[in-house]
Design a protein around this motif. Structure first.
Motif, PDB file in Angstrom:
ATOM      1  N   PRO A   6       0.828  -1.209   0.000  1.00  0.00           N
ATOM      2  CA  PRO A   6       0.000   0.000   0.000  1.00  0.00           C
ATOM      3  C   PRO A   6       0.860   1.257   0.000  1.00  0.00           C
ATOM      4  O   PRO A   6       2.041   1.220   0.361  1.00  0.00           O
ATOM      5  CB  PRO A   6      -0.796  -0.114   1.304  1.00  0.00           C
ATOM      6  CG  PRO A   6      -0.710  -1.547   1.695  1.00  0.00           C
ATOM      7  CD  PRO A   6       0.625  -2.032   1.190  1.00  0.00           C
ATOM      8  N   ARG A   7       0.266   2.366  -0.382  1.00  0.00           N
ATOM      9  CA  ARG A   7       0.997   3.634  -0.436  1.00  0.00           C
ATOM     10  C   ARG A   7       1.336   4.099   0.980  1.00  0.00           C
ATOM     11  O   ARG A   7       0.456   4.158   1.849  1.00  0.00           O
ATOM     12  CB  ARG A   7       0.136   4.689  -1.137  1.00  0.00           C
ATOM     13  CG  ARG A   7       0.799   6.038  -1.323  1.00  0.00           C
ATOM     14  CD  ARG A   7      -0.157   6.984  -2.034  1.00  0.00           C
ATOM     15  NE  ARG A   7       0.463   8.278  -2.280  1.00  0.00           N
ATOM     16  CZ  ARG A   7       0.458   9.294  -1.418  1.00  0.00           C
ATOM     17  NH1 ARG A   7      -0.114   9.145  -0.245  1.00  0.00           N
ATOM     18  NH2 ARG A   7       1.029  10.432  -1.739  1.00  0.00           N
ATOM     19  N   PRO A   8       2.611   4.447   1.257  1.00  0.00           N
ATOM     20  CA  PRO A   8       2.967   4.956   2.592  1.00  0.00           C
ATOM     21  C   PRO A   8       2.440   6.374   2.788  1.00  0.00           C
ATOM     22  O   PRO A   8       2.634   7.239   1.930  1.00  0.00           O
ATOM     23  CB  PRO A   8       4.501   4.925   2.575  1.00  0.00           C
ATOM     24  CG  PRO A   8       4.870   5.034   1.124  1.00  0.00           C
ATOM     25  CD  PRO A   8       3.777   4.353   0.364  1.00  0.00           C
ATOM     26  N   GLN A   9       1.778   6.628   3.903  1.00  0.00           N
ATOM     27  CA  GLN A   9       1.178   7.942   4.132  1.00  0.00           C
ATOM     28  C   GLN A   9       1.652   8.543   5.445  1.00  0.00           C
ATOM     29  O   GLN A   9       2.096   7.832   6.357  1.00  0.00           O
ATOM     30  CB  GLN A   9      -0.351   7.840   4.116  1.00  0.00           C
ATOM     31  CG  GLN A   9      -0.888   7.480   2.724  1.00  0.00           C
ATOM     32  CD  GLN A   9      -2.378   7.699   2.609  1.00  0.00           C
ATOM     33  OE1 GLN A   9      -3.145   6.898   3.108  1.00  0.00           O
ATOM     34  NE2 GLN A   9      -2.780   8.769   1.959  1.00  0.00           N
ATOM     35  N   VAL A  10       1.559   9.853   5.531  1.00  0.00           N
ATOM     36  CA  VAL A  10       2.003  10.568   6.726  1.00  0.00           C
ATOM     37  C   VAL A  10       0.920  10.488   7.794  1.00  0.00           C
ATOM     38  O   VAL A  10      -0.239  10.173   7.519  1.00  0.00           O
ATOM     39  CB  VAL A  10       2.325  12.043   6.400  1.00  0.00           C
ATOM     40  CG1 VAL A  10       3.448  12.126   5.367  1.00  0.00           C
ATOM     41  CG2 VAL A  10       1.093  12.772   5.894  1.00  0.00           C
ATOM     42  N   ALA A  11       1.295  10.815   9.030  1.00  0.00           N
ATOM     43  CA  ALA A  11       0.390  10.655  10.166  1.00  0.00           C
ATOM     44  C   ALA A  11      -0.865  11.520  10.026  1.00  0.00           C
ATOM     45  O   ALA A  11      -1.971  11.077  10.379  1.00  0.00           O
ATOM     46  CB  ALA A  11       1.125  10.995  11.461  1.00  0.00           C
ATOM     47  N   LYS A  12      -0.723  12.736   9.509  1.00  0.00           N
ATOM     48  CA  LYS A  12      -1.892  13.611   9.378  1.00  0.00           C
ATOM     49  C   LYS A  12      -2.895  13.069   8.370  1.00  0.00           C
ATOM     50  O   LYS A  12      -4.104  13.293   8.507  1.00  0.00           O
ATOM     51  CB  LYS A  12      -1.446  15.019   8.983  1.00  0.00           C
ATOM     52  CG  LYS A  12      -0.740  15.781  10.111  1.00  0.00           C
ATOM     53  CD  LYS A  12      -0.462  17.215   9.709  1.00  0.00           C
ATOM     54  CE  LYS A  12       0.177  17.975  10.869  1.00  0.00           C
ATOM     55  NZ  LYS A  12       0.462  19.390  10.510  1.00  0.00           N
ATOM     56  N   GLU A  13      -2.402  12.358   7.347  1.00  0.00           N
ATOM     57  CA  GLU A  13      -3.319  11.712   6.408  1.00  0.00           C
ATOM     58  C   GLU A  13      -4.050  10.560   7.084  1.00  0.00           C
ATOM     59  O   GLU A  13      -5.252  10.364   6.891  1.00  0.00           O
ATOM     60  CB  GLU A  13      -2.553  11.208   5.186  1.00  0.00           C
ATOM     61  CG  GLU A  13      -1.994  12.306   4.293  1.00  0.00           C
ATOM     62  CD  GLU A  13      -1.166  11.754   3.147  1.00  0.00           C
ATOM     63  OE1 GLU A  13      -1.333  12.229   2.005  1.00  0.00           O
ATOM     64  OE2 GLU A  13      -0.338  10.848   3.403  1.00  0.00           O
ATOM     65  N   VAL A  14      -3.309   9.805   7.905  1.00  0.00           N
ATOM     66  CA  VAL A  14      -3.901   8.653   8.592  1.00  0.00           C
ATOM     67  C   VAL A  14      -4.980   9.106   9.575  1.00  0.00           C
ATOM     68  O   VAL A  14      -5.964   8.390   9.809  1.00  0.00           O
ATOM     69  CB  VAL A  14      -2.802   7.840   9.304  1.00  0.00           C
ATOM     70  CG1 VAL A  14      -3.396   6.727  10.156  1.00  0.00           C
ATOM     71  CG2 VAL A  14      -1.829   7.263   8.291  1.00  0.00           C
ATOM     72  N   GLU A  15      -4.835  10.293  10.142  1.00  0.00           N
ATOM     73  CA  GLU A  15      -5.840  10.812  11.069  1.00  0.00           C
ATOM     74  C   GLU A  15      -7.193  11.000  10.391  1.00  0.00           C
ATOM     75  O   GLU A  15      -8.232  11.023  11.070  1.00  0.00           O
ATOM     76  CB  GLU A  15      -5.372  12.147  11.661  1.00  0.00           C
ATOM     77  CG  GLU A  15      -4.188  12.011  12.619  1.00  0.00           C
ATOM     78  CD  GLU A  15      -3.659  13.357  13.062  1.00  0.00           C
ATOM     79  OE1 GLU A  15      -4.231  14.388  12.621  1.00  0.00           O
ATOM     80  OE2 GLU A  15      -2.685  13.397  13.834  1.00  0.00           O
ATOM     81  N   LEU A  16      -7.205  11.127   9.075  1.00  0.00           N
ATOM     82  CA  LEU A  16      -8.450  11.317   8.332  1.00  0.00           C
ATOM     83  C   LEU A  16      -9.072   9.997   7.884  1.00  0.00           C
ATOM     84  O   LEU A  16     -10.111   9.994   7.223  1.00  0.00           O
ATOM     85  CB  LEU A  16      -8.190  12.202   7.096  1.00  0.00           C
ATOM     86  CG  LEU A  16      -7.657  13.605   7.370  1.00  0.00           C
ATOM     87  CD1 LEU A  16      -7.346  14.324   6.058  1.00  0.00           C
ATOM     88  CD2 LEU A  16      -8.669  14.408   8.177  1.00  0.00           C
ATOM     89  N   TYR A  17      -8.442   8.870   8.230  1.00  0.00           N
ATOM     90  CA  TYR A  17      -8.946   7.558   7.820  1.00  0.00           C
ATOM     91  C   TYR A  17     -10.291   7.251   8.472  1.00  0.00           C
ATOM     92  O   TYR A  17     -10.558   7.639   9.614  1.00  0.00           O
ATOM     93  CB  TYR A  17      -7.968   6.450   8.246  1.00  0.00           C
ATOM     94  CG  TYR A  17      -6.783   6.245   7.351  1.00  0.00           C
ATOM     95  CD1 TYR A  17      -6.501   7.096   6.297  1.00  0.00           C
ATOM     96  CD2 TYR A  17      -5.919   5.181   7.578  1.00  0.00           C
ATOM     97  CE1 TYR A  17      -5.398   6.889   5.495  1.00  0.00           C
ATOM     98  CE2 TYR A  17      -4.818   4.955   6.776  1.00  0.00           C
ATOM     99  CZ  TYR A  17      -4.555   5.823   5.741  1.00  0.00           C
ATOM    100  OH  TYR A  17      -3.458   5.609   4.947  1.00  0.00           O
ATOM    101  N   ASP A  18     -11.117   6.475   7.760  1.00  0.00           N
ATOM    102  CA  ASP A  18     -12.248   5.827   8.392  1.00  0.00           C
ATOM    103  C   ASP A  18     -11.820   4.407   8.775  1.00  0.00           C
ATOM    104  O   ASP A  18     -10.670   4.019   8.585  1.00  0.00           O
ATOM    105  CB  ASP A  18     -13.466   5.814   7.458  1.00  0.00           C
ATOM    106  CG  ASP A  18     -13.180   5.131   6.124  1.00  0.00           C
ATOM    107  OD1 ASP A  18     -12.179   4.390   6.024  1.00  0.00           O
ATOM    108  OD2 ASP A  18     -13.953   5.350   5.167  1.00  0.00           O
TER     109      ASP A  18
END
Length: 489
Positions: A413-425
């Motif tokens: 999967p694409r590696p993402q930054v923590a602030k992006e992960v905070e927007l996950y459902d």
């Protein structure tokens, strides 16, 4: 008369598959002959040399006879293994998988027979035939597939298709067909169940609503369709479905049922008839320990080889960055890895110093602060050298070190930054079941052009349906994407 015309049209729509299968017979046989002849020429100089065995009872058997036996047996295994079935040629991985299975069966049968008769076949001879033949067989099929795709781009080798179902399921199927233009199904209309057709109603652009369920046969005839896809079989009663099948048989129209099960790869699906009902069993996704070890071993070997072979490119990129802009050559950023564990991802610097401090304001300007893909369109922070190395993914080469130490994988999967992960459902967090990858389905299907929903769909599909051969296929396609800079930002 109309039924006769419809049957003739349907027969023509599948004639190309029969013609292509006949061509496969020729190229398969050539590939097998070349592989077997090559192995004998390299390892067995004398064609009349006899096969050695413990008792000496096989002195009458020359290697040329063994080679001919391999050719015949391999060809028959490919034939009886349905590798040229018209339903699988031209798209998907089933065709390749059946070729691999037939080849493995040849290898195993040959080894068993040699053991039983105590024949001492030359190891080089025996171990050369199978891999060389497999490469030639798969390569020839891939070449034919590229040719079929080129024909489909100009409207050939496609089947005019009508979809039947409720509006939501029919639309879901239609969008999937639009995304995948290599399926050979040319969607020419829709027949909706449970609603009356309105004048000039469109399911999607270029996909008109032809009729309601009562007029499905008329819609097929008017659209000159060769295939009817039932997007949700529960829209018809068993009696209605059976009668529809009979009527389509009389017209020569192929009937296809699209399951509502989506984003699940074929190996996880098992169809089994129970009490006259076609039940589909679904295996839960799992990465067995030996699969994890195989993936890790491949990552170590391949990343180490790439670091050694690519060292001149590393040096050239580092020098170009150092000479054209102020700041460090490398750039590190915290990303979220497997299980939500953070790690430091390494890249070549492609932006001006202090670029991270400008990200928030740029996202605010383009109104994408609340979207998990933090991408800036026409990013002004990228340097001229950075634009080139990003286009060809050269900025990501240092991530081979992340792969080598185990923070990342070559594919994932694409590696993402923590602030992006905070927007996950909740669904998005399933991406963290596997290590992030240098490449992945997101890389070969649009890269920076992808929306968040598409990127998430590709990542979840990868996690749910991982296979080692799938990783190899992704890496193969990555080379082409990176070489042409397709979809880079």
């Amino acid at each position: 008369m109309a039924a006769t015309v419809q049957r003739a049209r349907a027969a023509r729509s599948t004639a190309w598959q029969a013609a292509l299968a006949r061509r496969f017979v020729v190229t398969d046989l050539l590939a097998i002959i070349v592989a077997c002849t090559f192995a004998q020429t390299v390892w067995i100089r004398d064609a009349n040399r006899s096969v050695a065995d413990v008792s000496g009872s096989l002195k009458w058997l020359p290697y040329s006879a063994v080679t001919v036996t391999f050719i015949v047996a391999w060809f028959l295994l490919l034939t009886f293994g349905s590798t040229r079935d018209r339903t699988i040629i031209g798209s998907g991985n089933v065709e390749y998988r059946r070729i691999v299975h037939a080849t493995i069966a040849l290898f195993g049968t040959g080894a068993a027979v040699a053991y039983l008769v105590q024949a001492q076949l030359g190891r080089g001879y025996f171990l050369t035939i199978v891999p060389v033949g497999l490469v030639l067989l798969v390569g020839s099929r891939y070449g034919w597939r590229l040719w079929v795709r080129s024909r489909r781009r100009v409207g050939e080798f496609v089947s005019r298709t009508v979809v039947l179902g409720h509006s939501d399921t029919a639309e879901h199927f239609a969008k999937a067909m639009v995304r995948n233009n290599e399926s050979g199904l040319q969607l020419v209309g829709a027949v909706l169940v449970g609603s009356r057709r309105r004048n000039n109603e469109m399911l999607l652009p270029d996909v008109p609503v032809l009729d309601d369920a009562d007029g499905v046969l008329t819609a097929i005839a008017d659209a000159q369709a060769e295939v009817l896809v039932v997007a949700d079989s529960h829209s018809l009663s068993p009696k209605e479905f059976r009668r529809l099948g009979w009527e389509l048989e009389d017209l020569g129209v192929n009937l296809v049922v699209a399951s509502s099960i989506t984003d699940i790869a074929g190996p996880r699906l098992h169809a089994r008839p129970v009490a006259g009902l076609p039940l589909i069993y679904i295996d839960f996704p799992s990465l067995a320990p030996w699969n994890t070890a195989l993936k890790r071993a491949f990552d170590i070997v391949a990343s180490l080889a790439a670091l050694i072979i690519g060292s001149p490119v590393f040096l050239a990129v580092a020098v170009a960055i150092a000479l054209t802009s102020r700041g460090p050559v490398f750039y590190t950023q915290e990303r979220i890895g497997r299980g939500g564990k953070p790690f430091r991802m390494l890249k070549f610097r492609s932006m001006i110093p202090g670029a991270d401090e400008q990200l928030q304001s740029l996202l605010d300007l383009q109104g994408t602060t609340d979207q998990p893909l933090f991408k800036v369109n026409d990013d002004p922070r990228i340097t001229p050298v950075g634009r080139f190395i990003r286009k060809h993914s050269l900025d990501e080469l240092p991530q081979l070190l992340n792969v080598l130490i185990g923070d990342m994988s070559l594919v994932g999967p694409r590696p993402q930054v923590a602030k992006e992960v905070e927007l996950y459902d909740d669904d998005a967090h399933r991406r963290h079941r596997m290590k992030p990858g240098m490449s992945g389905l997101w890389q070969i299907n649009g890269r920076s052009r992808l929306t968040w929903d598409d990127a998430l769909r590709f990542d979840l599909y990868y996690v749910e349906n991982w296979s080692f051969m799938g990783d190899i296929a992704i890496l193969w396609r990555t080379v082409k994407v990176v070489a042409f800079g397709d979809g880079a930002a």
